[in-house]
Enzyme design. Sequence first.
Site, short mmCIF file in Angstrom:
data_model
loop_
_atom_site.label_atom_id
_atom_site.label_comp_id
_atom_site.label_asym_id
_atom_site.label_seq_id
_atom_site.Cartn_x
_atom_site.Cartn_y
_atom_site.Cartn_z
N SER A 105 -46.46 -26.14 -167.46
CA SER A 105 -46.95 -27.16 -168.39
C SER A 105 -47.09 -28.49 -167.68
O SER A 105 -46.47 -28.73 -166.64
CB SER A 105 -45.95 -27.31 -169.55
N TYR A 127 -37.35 -28.47 -172.61
CA TYR A 127 -38.62 -27.79 -172.32
C TYR A 127 -39.22 -28.32 -171.02
O TYR A 127 -39.62 -27.54 -170.14
CB TYR A 127 -39.59 -28.01 -173.48
#
Length: 209
Positions: free
Chosen positions: A68, A91
């Site tokens: 990401s 995350y």
Amino acid sequence: MQQATRRLDLLINNAGIGSGGSQGTRQTSADGYELRFAVNYLSGFLLTHLLLPLVRTSTPARIVNVSSLGQQAIDFADVMLTHGYSGSRAYCQSKLAQIMFTIDLARDLDGSGVTVNALHPATYMNTTMVRQSGVTPMSGVEQGADAILNLATSAALDGRSGLFFNGQREARADAQAYDAGARQRLKTLSLELSGLSFKTSASVESSRR
């Protein structure tokens, strides 16, 4: 896996938990590890190492880690985020760990015929993960799938390894990804947490006998 097939030409690590849902509550895996670090990063680290013997015999082969643009430097004093926890922080840390692993593994496999690359497939795709985070989707799943397939199959990437892509364009990750010392600390920790350091030590001892 080796009992099921003799070849593994492509391994795509895409398991993940987003920053939404119970993001205000720190969760742990069955092993007691911070959940996003365990699922988003450590599971792929372990699976990849277990499958490497098969991948090596299937060259030319590729490994793709779905990461990401959301990245945050790892605090090695508190990797499991026992203080100052947030789902977003967890995350982003786990996704940077994936990229650090990608760069390290690419160097370990240099010249083997196996390439390893990571990517941010697309921004806020229309997935359950994104919807659960309360964010309005900005791109389709097809866009992300095309980016992943590009790393998996494009002839233009033959022999190119240890890279990070934003969609189908090469990009730069967080600065910590290019810190060799930080990558080594992560590798040592990951081998220990996954139990691979014990297996490696046992294998070395066995070979000495």
